[in-house]
Design a protein around this motif. Structure first.
Motif, PDB file in Angstrom:
ATOM      1  N   ALA A 174       0.968  -3.764  10.003  1.00 37.31           N
ATOM      2  CA  ALA A 174       2.104  -4.692  10.054  1.00 37.31           C
ATOM      3  C   ALA A 174       2.153  -5.554   8.794  1.00 37.31           C
ATOM      4  CB  ALA A 174       1.995  -5.564  11.309  1.00 37.31           C
ATOM      5  N   THR A 175       0.970  -6.001   8.333  1.00 37.86           N
ATOM      6  CA  THR A 175       0.919  -6.824   7.114  1.00 37.86           C
ATOM      7  C   THR A 175       1.409  -6.029   5.907  1.00 37.86           C
ATOM      8  OG1 THR A 175      -0.970  -8.046   8.026  1.00 37.86           O
ATOM      9  CG2 THR A 175      -0.590  -8.202   5.646  1.00 37.86           C
ATOM     10  N   GLU A 176       1.029  -4.760   5.811  1.00 39.78           N
ATOM     11  CA  GLU A 176       1.466  -3.922   4.692  1.00 39.78           C
ATOM     12  C   GLU A 176       2.991  -3.728   4.721  1.00 39.78           C
ATOM     13  OE1 GLU A 176       1.549  -1.893   1.302  1.00 39.78           O
ATOM     14  OE2 GLU A 176      -0.123  -3.023   2.158  1.00 39.78           O
ATOM     15  N   GLN A 177       3.565  -3.580   5.950  1.00 40.39           N
ATOM     16  CA  GLN A 177       5.020  -3.470   6.035  1.00 40.39           C
ATOM     17  C   GLN A 177       5.691  -4.738   5.522  1.00 40.39           C
ATOM     18  OE1 GLN A 177       5.724  -2.485  10.163  1.00 40.39           O
ATOM     19  NE2 GLN A 177       5.715  -0.269   9.796  1.00 40.39           N
ATOM     20  N   ALA A 178       5.113  -5.887   5.905  1.00 36.62           N
ATOM     21  CA  ALA A 178       5.684  -7.158   5.435  1.00 36.62           C
ATOM     22  C   ALA A 178       5.590  -7.249   3.914  1.00 36.62           C
ATOM     23  CB  ALA A 178       4.961  -8.332   6.095  1.00 36.62           C
ATOM     24  N   HIS A 179       4.433  -6.833   3.350  1.00 40.66           N
ATOM     25  CA  HIS A 179       4.273  -6.888   1.892  1.00 40.66           C
ATOM     26  C   HIS A 179       5.265  -5.963   1.200  1.00 40.66           C
ATOM     27  CE1 HIS A 179      -0.141  -8.452   2.142  1.00 40.66           C
ATOM     28  NE2 HIS A 179       0.768  -9.378   2.381  1.00 40.66           N
ATOM     29  N   THR A 180       5.539  -4.808   1.820  1.00 41.46           N
ATOM     30  CA  THR A 180       6.508  -3.885   1.226  1.00 41.46           C
ATOM     31  C   THR A 180       7.882  -4.537   1.104  1.00 41.46           C
ATOM     32  OG1 THR A 180       5.308  -1.990   2.141  1.00 41.46           O
ATOM     33  CG2 THR A 180       7.616  -1.633   1.507  1.00 41.46           C
ATOM     34  N   LEU A 181       8.295  -5.250   2.176  1.00 41.23           N
ATOM     35  CA  LEU A 181       9.595  -5.938   2.122  1.00 41.23           C
ATOM     36  C   LEU A 181       9.583  -7.043   1.072  1.00 41.23           C
ATOM     37  CD1 LEU A 181      10.369  -6.177   5.957  1.00 41.23           C
ATOM     38  CD2 LEU A 181      11.299  -4.537   4.308  1.00 41.23           C
TER      39      LEU A 181
END
Length: 934
Positions: free
Chosen positions: A42-49
């Motif tokens: 989930a953190t990686e998805q947030a960083h991608t955005l």
């Protein structure tokens, strides 16, 4: 056998308990790891955005910066920016923003031209109070009309930066749409913010919207982007905005929310997922690992039990608990027999054998303890050398310090007597006497000289005493000694330092005084002449200033060697301090012999000196007096020689001068004049006159310079040139300077009450400014006049004062500036005028000396100097004041060269304080100066 089984069970029971608990622990651990992986995803998805947003902002920001540069360039091409009156825009009355002659309000060609080249939107704002209003823009309302007359968000972060005179770059909502923007303050000629430039690009973030809509975490988790007001900008497509808003507002504990901020956009990126779904996935993945672990653990226990019996229990030869108990008793010191036996060639048998040997070793150690007690008491922590002899003086033991001091090894010293090892080296029979004295008195101590093994002689402090047995018979002699060579050398060095100069190694004033007394006594007995001489180097100070103090010290060392070699052994050369020396010429037969010797010494001093790769030449002024022709006391003879040396300097230096009474009378007359000047201060005969300083550009009085005068009761008003040179290099210049500062502060207070507001300058002598307590004394003077702000006083120092101690004067100026007091460098150009001094001295103002200003219209060299000083002041960011302006033409030239503040007879002569107010009120600037501004 029963004990072996119990030991196995003591090992097996914890393992079984561990095996029972392990599945639950492993399950929890695996589930926790799975939850961690889900959270990391989930953190990686947030960083991608976040990266998508940052990349979008960086790409557009470069284009915005280029558009801003073009907007500013075209604005500057229109002309200087200014506000000229007001203009009506819709229903608002706004400041009329102009660039050159072009009114910016409604001037859309400027902003449209930038947008045509770079795209996006451009706007010109004008500042109205604390608001910024769009006066030329291609930002449009929804109906297509230009948004002129609209305000910049008064509560936003942009307006705070602009009001502070700072640029702003970032994402801003304009008319409900996100724009990547750049705002730059628009400044007038005085640096005031009168408007702003704006460049913005409406963000096309379709890729970001598609990414968020297609993003989910697990099955029901979602991703959302909120703006700075927490409104939903983008949301995963599988969840409704109402449900997402409800979850974001309530933040239930059953959900995990991963939040990342995007500072440049003011957005928040949130990825949320339900913990129940995450735990279900984690447990499903963990059971296979747990089952495999249990199976492997069971197999491992079976193997361990088999190997435990084969490799541990049988080789030990008994119960491991019993073996451990025996080892613990041995470690605790219990070595008693307990009837235990063990099978041969087992570990237990080895432990029992070790216990027996330890018991025998301890008995042996107890027997040796008495023999070691004597050595332990003498040798523990000894820093001095120690030797122990038998009653016949044969050495039986030495310590480590003995070997370090003497150089002999322990084996090399044992069996020998101390005399053979260099003790009491200058008197072999003395040590025999010491043995007898120590035997009779039980102790002897004193200082002696000894010799090391390598032949070096050293001073030692020796202490010998005897040790007696129960029958009071001498059993041993003990010697304690320490090397005191360094202490004696330090004592000799201290004695030399007390009577010699540390730099040149010449006799100092104390040794000179002693030798002068002896030389006078010899001269009286023999009837010969004695010359007492004082000499001072000419040209030594420039060596220090240009090459540094280290080079100056090296020159003094060379000079000392030359003078010592030039004179006889019976003569004395002493250094009194700095570059001052004294010489005693003993056994002279005539004055001519003295003169020839001193001329030869002067010639030697003039010979060039090599300092590094440079050749330096100095000379000397030598004064002398002859005893018994001058039959005064020793101190008076030195003073007479010093007077003669001073006269040699006055006569041009680099010469020899004999003391004479006529010169002495002149010197006493100078001293009387000095005493009369000093008395004038206590008699309140000094007055301060004030000469105005005016700013030709502003046409007004900006300051006064306080100039001292002496109202002599008999001779009338006297200028400073008639009395200041008498005292300027004496300690009296300090109280006189403090009186001037105090009087000036008091006058400022009077003028303030009368409505006059300007700065007063005060001249400070070189001897005054270099005082270590100058700042503390200035604080006390300022405290006497709390109504006067410290910035109302300016202290003027000359280049000469600064050169005396550049570093010290700079430190003093810095500490005074912290109080608020400002400084000016007076008479600039007449001294060394080194750029190094100008750079290192933190003065605010440079004053051009009047000697250059007075003749600058007739002498091109003086004009060049004035122009150069003005240029230097501008380059070093210093104010500049011209002294000695006597006519309007000089003022006009100075004004054209960039110097607007002047003083001199062309403005006004120095005047008493009570005439200043009337003069200031009636002052009118010369017409030529006013025309020079046009």
């Amino acid at each position: 056998m029963q004990k072996k089984i119990s030991t196995i069970w003591r090992f097996l029971l914890p393992v079984l308990v561990l095996l029972a608990v392990a599945p639950f622990v492993l399950t929890g651990q695996q589930a926790s790891q799975q939850l961690g992986h889900i959270h990391a995803g989930a953190t990686e998805q947030a960083h991608t955005l976040v990266r998508l947003l940052d990349v979008t902002e960086e790409l557009v920001s470069e284009q915005a910066n280029a558009a801003m540069r073009l907007l500013k360039q075209r604005s500057q091409e229109l002309g200087a920016v200014s506000v000229d009156g007001s203009v009506q825009l819709q229903t608002k009355s706004l400041p009329n923003l102009k660039m050159g002659s072009t009114e910016i309000t409604g001037y859309f060609e400027l902003v449209d031209g930038v947008s045509d080249l770079f795209g996006g939107t451009a706007t010109m704002f004008v500042r109205s109070g604390d608001s910024f209003v769009r006066v030329a823009t291609n930002v449009k309302h929804d109906n297509g009309s230009r948004a002129v007359g609209t305000l910049l968000n008064p509560k936003g972060k942009v307006i705070r930066s602009l009001l502070a005179g700072k640029e702003y770059s970032g994402v801003v909502d304009i008319l409900g749409q996100p724009y990547i923007t750049r705002y730059d303050p628009l400044l007038d000629a005085s640096g005031n913010v009168i408007g702003a430039y704006y460049i913005g690009y409406k963000v096309d973030i379709k890729v970001l919207r598609d990414t968020v809509q297609n993003m989910r975490q697990l099955t029901t988790g979602f991703a959302v982007i909120l703006d700075e007001t927490n409104n939903i900008r983008f949301l995963s497509s599988h969840i409704t905005p109402a449900k997402a808003t409800s979850l974001l507002q309530s933040r239930p504990d059953s959900w995990e929310f991963v939040t990342e901020t995007v500072p440049k956009w003011g957005f928040k990126v949130i990825v949320a997922y339900p913990l129940s779904e995450a735990r279900a996935v984690s447990l499903a993945n963990a059971w296979f690992v747990v089952f495999a672990g249990i199976l492997l653990g069971t197999l491992l226990i079976v193997i361990i039990l088999w190997q435990l019996r084969r490799l541990i229990l049988n080789p030990i030869g008994g119960d491991p608990a019993l073996a451990i108990d025996v080892v613990k008793r041995i470690a605790a010191g219990d070595l008693a027999q307990d009837g235990l036996n063990a099978k041969p060639d087992t570990l237990m048998a080895s432990v029992l054998e070790m216990r027996q040997k330890l018991r025998e070793s301890i008995d042996t150690l107890r027997q040796n303890a008495e023999r070691m007690r004597l050595s332990a008491s003498v040798f523990d922590h000894a820093h001095d050398g120690i030797f122990i002899t038998d009653p016949h003086a044969n050495i039986v033991e030495v310590n480590y310090a003995f070997t370090q001091i003497t150089g002999y090894t322990r084996n090399g010293a044992l069996g020998r007597i101390p005399q053979e090892l260099g003790f009491v080296t200058y008197d072999d029979s003395l040590l025999d006497v010491l043995w007898l004295q120590a035997e009779s008195n039980s102790e002897w101590r004193g200082e002696t000289w000894c010799r090391r093994k390598n032949g070096d002689v050293y001073a030692a402090w020796l202490d010998i005493f005897c040790v007696r047995d129960e029958a009071n018979q001498v059993k041993n002699f003990v010697g304690l000694f320490s090397d005191i060579t360094q202490a004696k050398e330090q004592q000799q060095n201290l004695e030399r330092m007390a009577y010699h100069d540390p730099l040149t190694q010449l006799p100092n004033r104390a040794l000179l005084s002693d030798r002068l007394q002896q030389a006078l006594a010899r001269a009286e007995r023999s009837g010969e002449l004695l010359a007492v001489c004082c000499l001072d180097l000419d040209g030594f100070k420039p060596v220090n200033d240009t090459l540094g103090h280290e080079a100056g010290d090296y020159l003094l060392v060379q000079l000392a060697v030359r003078m010592s070699a030039c004179l006889r052994d019976s003569d004395t050369v002493a250094r009194l301090g700095g570059d001052e020396f004294a010489v005693l010429l003993c056994g002279l037969q005539s004055i001519d012999e003295c003169t020839q010797t001193l001329e030869r010494l002067l010639s030697v001093i003039k010979t060039p000196y090599s300092i590094g790769d440079k050749s330096v030449t100095v000379s000397s002024s030598i004064g002398y007096t002859i005893f018994p022709d001058d039959g005064c006391e020793p101190d008076t003879l030195l003073r007479h020689a010093d007077h003669a040396m001073y006269q040699a300097k006055l006569n041009g230096g680099s010469r020899v001068q004999q003391f004479d009474s006529h010169h002495d009378r002149q010197f006493r007359g100078l001293r009387q004049d000095r005493e009369r000047v000093e008395a004038a201060l206590s008699n309140q005969e000094f007055r301060l006159y004030y000469q105005p300083k005016v700013d030709l550009r502003q046409g007004k009085v900006v300051g006064m310079e306080a100039l001292i005068r002496w109202e002599h009761p008999e001779l009338g008003l006297r200028s400073p040139a008639t009395f200041l040179p008498i005292v300027e290099n004496t300690d009296f210049s300090i109280p006189l300077g403090e009186w001037v500062i105090s009087e000036a502060l008091g006058q400022i207070r009077v003028w303030q009450a009368a409505g006059l507001d300007f700065q007063v300058s005060v001249n400070i002598a070189a001897r005054h400014i270099v005082q270590s307590n100058f700042t503390e004394r200035l604080v006390l003077l300022l405290a006497e006049f709390p109504e006067v702000a410290p910035h109302k006083i300016e202290l003027e120092i000359t280049e000469t004062a600064a050169i005396e101690d550049v570093s010290g004067v700079a430190n003093t100026i810095n500490t005074c500036k912290q109080l608020g007091v400002s400084f000016a460098l007076d008479d600039f150009g007449v001294g060394y005028s080194s750029l190094t001094y100008l750079r290192r001295l933190p003065v605010e103002t440079i004053k051009i000396d009047q000697s250059f200003v007075r003749d600058m219209l007739q002498d091109v060299d003086d004009l060049a100097v004035v122009a150069g000083v003005i240029s230097l002041s501008r380059d070093f960011k210093r104010k500049v004041v011209a002294e000695g302006v006597e006519n309007s033409e000089q003022g006009l030239w100075l004004l054209r060269m960039g110097c607007s503040v002047v003083q001199g007879y062309g403005v006004a002569r120095p005047m008493p304080a009570d005439e200043v107010q009337q003069w200031v009120e009636s002052y009118q600037q010369a017409p030529d100066w006013t025309q020079g501004l046009v």
